[in-house]
Motif scaffolding. Sequence first.
Motif, PDB file in Angstrom:
ATOM      1  N   THR A   9       0.843  -1.104   0.093  1.00 12.94           N
ATOM      2  CA  THR A   9       0.026  -0.082   0.138  1.00 12.94           C
ATOM      3  C   THR A   9       0.910   1.261   0.048  1.00 12.94           C
ATOM      4  OG1 THR A   9      -1.521  -1.194   1.228  1.00 12.94           O
ATOM      5  CG2 THR A   9      -1.826   1.090   1.049  1.00 12.94           C
ATOM      6  N   ALA A  10       0.485   2.176  -0.829  1.00 15.00           N
ATOM      7  CA  ALA A  10       1.273   3.283  -0.911  1.00 15.00           C
ATOM      8  C   ALA A  10       0.286   4.631  -0.855  1.00 15.00           C
ATOM      9  CB  ALA A  10       1.952   3.533  -2.087  1.00 15.00           C
ATOM     10  N   ARG A  11       0.798   5.884  -0.674  1.00 17.72           N
ATOM     11  CA  ARG A  11       0.029   7.121  -0.578  1.00 17.72           C
ATOM     12  C   ARG A  11       0.494   7.946  -1.616  1.00 17.72           C
ATOM     13  NH1 ARG A  11       1.937  11.613   1.733  1.00 17.72           N
ATOM     14  NH2 ARG A  11       3.826  11.465   2.896  1.00 17.72           N
ATOM     15  N   VAL A  12      -0.574   8.848  -2.009  1.00 16.57           N
ATOM     16  CA  VAL A  12       0.057   9.974  -3.221  1.00 16.57           C
ATOM     17  C   VAL A  12       0.900  10.910  -2.257  1.00 16.57           C
ATOM     18  CG1 VAL A  12      -0.416  11.482  -5.005  1.00 16.57           C
ATOM     19  CG2 VAL A  12      -1.596   9.034  -4.840  1.00 16.57           C
ATOM     20  N   ALA A  13       2.179  11.016  -2.620  1.00 15.94           N
ATOM     21  CA  ALA A  13       2.746  12.077  -1.706  1.00 15.94           C
ATOM     22  C   ALA A  13       2.726  13.424  -2.370  1.00 15.94           C
ATOM     23  CB  ALA A  13       4.381  11.412  -1.258  1.00 15.94           C
ATOM     24  N   ALA A  14       3.078  13.459  -3.534  1.00 16.02           N
ATOM     25  CA  ALA A  14       2.921  14.664  -4.273  1.00 16.02           C
ATOM     26  C   ALA A  14       2.486  14.630  -5.757  1.00 16.02           C
ATOM     27  CB  ALA A  14       4.423  15.204  -4.379  1.00 16.02           C
ATOM     28  N   PHE A  25       3.254  11.571 -10.582  1.00 17.62           N
ATOM     29  CA  PHE A  25       2.908  11.170  -9.081  1.00 17.62           C
ATOM     30  C   PHE A  25       4.231  10.667  -8.314  1.00 17.62           C
ATOM     31  CE2 PHE A  25      -0.636  10.928 -12.184  1.00 17.62           C
ATOM     32  CZ  PHE A  25      -1.813  10.940 -11.210  1.00 17.62           C
ATOM     33  N   VAL A  26       4.464  10.961  -7.199  1.00 20.00           N
ATOM     34  CA  VAL A  26       5.342  10.504  -6.235  1.00 20.00           C
ATOM     35  C   VAL A  26       4.577   9.645  -5.155  1.00 20.00           C
ATOM     36  CG1 VAL A  26       6.989  10.872  -4.406  1.00 20.00           C
ATOM     37  CG2 VAL A  26       6.811  12.574  -6.492  1.00 20.00           C
ATOM     38  N   LEU A  27       4.955   8.407  -5.284  1.00 19.04           N
ATOM     39  CA  LEU A  27       4.075   7.466  -4.478  1.00 19.04           C
ATOM     40  C   LEU A  27       5.043   6.993  -3.104  1.00 19.04           C
ATOM     41  CD1 LEU A  27       2.643   5.201  -7.440  1.00 19.04           C
ATOM     42  CD2 LEU A  27       1.703   7.417  -6.136  1.00 19.04           C
ATOM     43  N   GLN A  44       3.424  -2.025 -11.137  1.00 17.43           N
ATOM     44  CA  GLN A  44       1.877  -2.490 -11.641  1.00 17.43           C
ATOM     45  C   GLN A  44       1.135  -1.548 -10.668  1.00 17.43           C
ATOM     46  OE1 GLN A  44       0.586  -6.187 -12.909  1.00 17.43           O
ATOM     47  NE2 GLN A  44       2.780  -6.841 -12.797  1.00 17.43           N
ATOM     48  N   VAL A  45      -0.176  -1.011 -10.820  1.00 13.47           N
ATOM     49  CA  VAL A  45      -0.992  -0.327  -9.845  1.00 13.47           C
ATOM     50  C   VAL A  45      -2.299  -0.688 -10.198  1.00 13.47           C
ATOM     51  CG1 VAL A  45      -1.991   2.203  -9.341  1.00 13.47           C
ATOM     52  CG2 VAL A  45       0.601   2.007 -10.147  1.00 13.47           C
ATOM     53  N   ARG A  46      -3.050  -1.064  -8.940  1.00 12.37           N
ATOM     54  CA  ARG A  46      -4.410  -1.630  -8.995  1.00 12.37           C
ATOM     55  C   ARG A  46      -5.183  -0.314  -8.843  1.00 12.37           C
ATOM     56  NH1 ARG A  46      -3.891  -6.498  -4.598  1.00 12.37           N
ATOM     57  NH2 ARG A  46      -3.244  -8.157  -5.998  1.00 12.37           N
ATOM     58  N   LEU A  97      -3.343   3.739  -2.609  1.00 16.45           N
ATOM     59  CA  LEU A  97      -3.427   2.846  -3.656  1.00 16.45           C
ATOM     60  C   LEU A  97      -2.336   1.480  -3.450  1.00 16.45           C
ATOM     61  CD1 LEU A  97      -2.019   4.243  -6.918  1.00 16.45           C
ATOM     62  CD2 LEU A  97      -1.523   5.244  -4.833  1.00 16.45           C
ATOM     63  N   SER A  98      -2.861   0.574  -4.154  1.00 13.55           N
ATOM     64  CA  SER A  98      -1.919  -0.691  -3.966  1.00 13.55           C
ATOM     65  C   SER A  98      -1.092  -0.657  -5.261  1.00 13.55           C
ATOM     66  CB  SER A  98      -2.752  -2.130  -3.908  1.00 13.55           C
ATOM     67  OG  SER A  98      -3.658  -1.989  -2.803  1.00 13.55           O
ATOM     68  N   LEU A  99       0.147  -1.037  -5.279  1.00  7.17           N
ATOM     69  CA  LEU A  99       1.216  -1.168  -6.162  1.00  7.17           C
ATOM     70  C   LEU A  99       2.149  -2.270  -5.954  1.00  7.17           C
ATOM     71  CD1 LEU A  99       4.000   0.372  -4.876  1.00  7.17           C
ATOM     72  CD2 LEU A  99       2.666   2.340  -5.422  1.00  7.17           C
TER      73      LEU A  99
END
Length: 330
Positions: A9-14, A25-27, A44-46, A97-99
């Motif tokens: 799991t990651a977040r959109v940081a910027a 996008f910085v994840l 890959q991004v879900r 989001l999941s990556l």
Amino acid sequence: MKSNPIWQTARVAALRDLTPSVREFVLQPLDGEAIAWPPGAHLQVRLRVAGREQTRSYSLVGQPADTPGGYRIAVKRLDNGRGGSRAMWSLAEGDALSLSAPQNHFPLDLDAPASLLVAGGIGITPMVAMAQALARRGRAVRLLYAARHAGELAYAERLRDILGDQLVTAVSGQGQRLDLAGELAALPPGAPCYVCGPSGLLASLRSLWAEAGRPASGLRFETFGSGGQRPSQAFSLAVPRHGASLTVSADESLLDALEAAGIEVMSDCRRGECGLCAMDVLAVDGEIDHRDVFLSEHEKQGNRRICACVSRVVGRITLDSAWRPDAAPH
């Protein structure tokens, strides 16, 4: 049924708009560290697309040191695409989001004495890391970069700082064209060429590469898996072995529709490159729009197979699957 990457799991940081249609996008991973990646790698991004979870692939931009602890990708918005870019553009800073962990089907030979990089549009994304890595090792590298409009040349200034006059740009809206034949003629024997961009650019390079008598292994490529001869539209699908009759909507792939119906298909790249998802065509009432780079031109003209991840149909198609009754679970 596909390869099983490690998901986190990651977040959109910027967020940053590079051009009117390209957003960076910085994840930032939330459950672990970012994994260092080599040039040419992708994530890959879900995403939720049309109410269904789907997977999209995006090239990683730059080198790990450029994005400490995170990943950097850039996404071109395609309003007439399959919905993945619109879903990405709907994200805001802080969204989760999941990556996957980085994967690489587009490896760079860092020891080649000279390399030619060719990018069309958003195909520039993997080239940033490649240019950086080759320049830092003192290798001869030249990058050809084409876009429709001057304002769409994302990362051009950054690449000019890295490559100087070894960056060549062409804006088709201004009547400019890359001299692909001339560039190949100047490329030293045995030097590799890497290309990422729309199918037309790759087709031109493949033809010129073969005409020049260069070994096929020297031309390495990654594609969008989205460019076809016809606009995407809904089409009908039948899979008699499963008793299935479906409609594939304009904003989903044939592979997505099969998976949603519970019909398992082997797949991996989902960009029309590896051929793992190629299925046998039993009948077609209409026209197949082959968008892959796996099948040969002869195979495409024969219309006996179709790469389910990217190719589409105008009309109706009947397919066979690899499922057999004796393989069914008991």
